[in-house]
Design a protein around this motif. Structure first.
Motif, PDB file in Angstrom:
ATOM      1  N   ALA A 109      61.504   3.637  60.048  1.00 37.57           N
ATOM      2  CA  ALA A 109      61.511   5.036  60.487  1.00 37.57           C
ATOM      3  C   ALA A 109      62.955   5.487  60.632  1.00 37.57           C
TER       4      ALA A 109
ATOM      5  N   GLY B 230      59.562   6.124  56.619  1.00 41.62           N
ATOM      6  CA  GLY B 230      59.320   7.526  56.919  1.00 41.62           C
ATOM      7  C   GLY B 230      60.592   8.166  57.421  1.00 41.62           C
TER       8      GLY B 230
ATOM      9  N   TYR C  49      66.378  11.665  50.141  1.00 40.84           N
ATOM     10  CA  TYR C  49      65.171  10.943  49.729  1.00 40.84           C
ATOM     11  C   TYR C  49      65.459  10.005  48.553  1.00 40.84           C
TER      12      TYR C  49
ATOM     13  N   GLY D 178      58.114   8.450  52.865  1.00 44.83           N
ATOM     14  CA  GLY D 178      57.571   9.735  53.294  1.00 44.83           C
ATOM     15  C   GLY D 178      58.671  10.567  53.926  1.00 44.83           C
TER      16      GLY D 178
ATOM     17  N   ASP E 202      59.833  14.465  55.825  1.00 44.34           N
ATOM     18  CA  ASP E 202      59.562  15.793  56.380  1.00 44.34           C
ATOM     19  C   ASP E 202      60.729  16.172  57.280  1.00 44.34           C
TER      20      ASP E 202
ATOM     21  N   ALA F 125      58.086  15.884  62.057  1.00 39.13           N
ATOM     22  CA  ALA F 125      57.785  14.490  62.400  1.00 39.13           C
ATOM     23  C   ALA F 125      57.363  14.377  63.857  1.00 39.13           C
TER      24      ALA F 125
ATOM     25  N   CYS G 268      57.709   9.574  62.173  1.00 37.74           N
ATOM     26  CA  CYS G 268      58.257   8.982  60.947  1.00 37.74           C
ATOM     27  C   CYS G 268      57.434   7.778  60.501  1.00 37.74           C
TER      28      CYS G 268
ATOM     29  N   LYS H  89      54.268   7.425  60.976  1.00 38.99           N
ATOM     30  CA  LYS H  89      53.054   7.985  60.373  1.00 38.99           C
ATOM     31  C   LYS H  89      53.324   8.536  58.980  1.00 38.99           C
ATOM     32  N   LEU H  90      54.497   9.166  58.764  1.00 41.64           N
ATOM     33  CA  LEU H  90      54.845   9.638  57.425  1.00 41.64           C
ATOM     34  C   LEU H  90      54.870   8.478  56.433  1.00 41.64           C
ATOM     35  N   ALA H  91      55.416   7.346  56.863  1.00 42.10           N
ATOM     36  CA  ALA H  91      55.462   6.171  55.988  1.00 42.10           C
ATOM     37  C   ALA H  91      54.054   5.639  55.713  1.00 42.10           C
TER      38      ALA H  91
ATOM     39  N   ASN I   9      51.324   7.313  55.697  1.00 40.16           N
ATOM     40  CA  ASN I   9      50.662   8.240  54.775  1.00 40.16           C
ATOM     41  C   ASN I   9      51.039   7.957  53.341  1.00 40.16           C
ATOM     42  N   GLU I  10      52.307   7.595  53.102  1.00 39.04           N
ATOM     43  CA  GLU I  10      52.753   7.273  51.744  1.00 39.04           C
ATOM     44  C   GLU I  10      52.095   6.004  51.243  1.00 39.04           C
TER      45      GLU I  10
END
Length: 290
Positions: free
Chosen positions: A5, A55, A88, A100, A102, A107, A280, A282-284, A286-287
């Motif tokens: 993260a 993330g 990114y 991921g 955002d 985030a 962060c 969670k973003l990872a 999701n990916e």
């Protein structure tokens, strides 16, 4: 699982490793200098920890359109060394894991919606009021982007009739960030917010601007809950003032069960200032699912 993260801020970069349950196992903070200085340190940190995905919640504005050739680039920013920088792509190439991405405040909204006080709600808003003002919007179970991402710190507000402060934002002298962010408080009153805790007039004026913004957000986005975070909201005396002025400004126009109890509608964060890092994670995740 070991999930990376990165909470990328204008002053510091918080790098952390967590698991799929949102637990934070370790973290470090790296000063935000130039990309040439800062990015190798970030890359080395994550490489040494064998993460399975990363993330990123970043300061912006940032290009979040996956069809864009500049997806994942920081765009126009006062941090000139980072303008038009491929955040990114640099990390994706170096780490070779799912990434991921955002905004930092999106985030935080996601962290609270996944593990915090807005879990189970389909619509919510996270607002940070500190060095700047940012807004993360969670709508129908996903983060709002559109042509870019919400820039709710720059909504235009009516100035208080007794406020002679000129405003700080070079683009909009009467936007929320210009009138209500931490640097505006310091410039207007001559001291930092934490040094003004006992000055009632400071927080009466601050709550006037925050409440006005919340009415606008509520009417436009119809959230089920609003979270107010960031350094200035550590002044907990703001919450009852904001709720009172919010009710006065809304003036009975909306009648919903959420607005019957403003103490559960306008709330502080619930994750001990870990909401950004947890978002962060969670973003990872999701990916990985994609």
């Amino acid at each position: 699982m070991r999930i990376g993260a990165l909470e990328a801020g204008g002053t510091k970069m918080v790098c952390a490793v967590g698991d799929e349950n949102g637990n934070i196992l370790e973290r470090i903070s790296i000063p935000t200098e130039t990309p040439a200085i800062t990015m190798p340190k970030i890359i080395d940190y994550f490489k040494e920890r064998n993460i399975e995905a990363l993330g990123i919640g970043t300061f912006g504005p940032v290009d979040l359109d996956k069809k864009s050739p500049t997806y994942g680039y920081i765009t126009v920013t006062p941090k000139l060394a980072w303008a038009h920088y491929d955040l990114y792509g640099t990390l994706k190439e170096a780490l070779q894991v799912p990434v991921g991405l955002d905004t930092d405040v999106n985030a935080s909204a996601l962290g609270e919606a996944t593990w915090g006080i807005t879990k189970g709600l389909d619509n919510s808003i996270y607002i940070t009021i500190g060095t700047g003002v940012g807004i993360g919007v969670y709508v129908d179970g996903k983060l709002l982007h559109g042509m870019l991402h919400p820039e709710g710190g720059h909504i235009l507000l009516a100035k208080h009739p007794d406020d002679n402060y000129k405003g700080r934002c070079p683009f909009h002298p009467n936007c929320m960030e210009s009138l209500a962010a931490g640097p505006a408080v310091e410039e207007r009153w001559g001291k930092k917010g934490y040094e003004l805790a006992d000055r009632e007039e400071v927080w009466e004026l601050e709550s006037y601007y925050i409440a006005q913004a919340l009415v606008n957000y509520t009417l436009m986005l119809s959230p089920r809950r609003i979270i107010l975070g960031g350094g200035l909201m550590h002044q907990e005396q703001l919450f009852p003032l904001v709720r009172k002025k919010f009710q006065e400004l809304l003036n009975g126009y909306l009648k919903t069960k959420e607005l019957e109890d403003l103490e559960t509608f306008i709330v502080p964060p619930s994750l001990n200032d870990n909401q950004g890092i947890m978002g962060c994670i969670k973003l990872a995740l999701n990916e990985i699912e994609k």
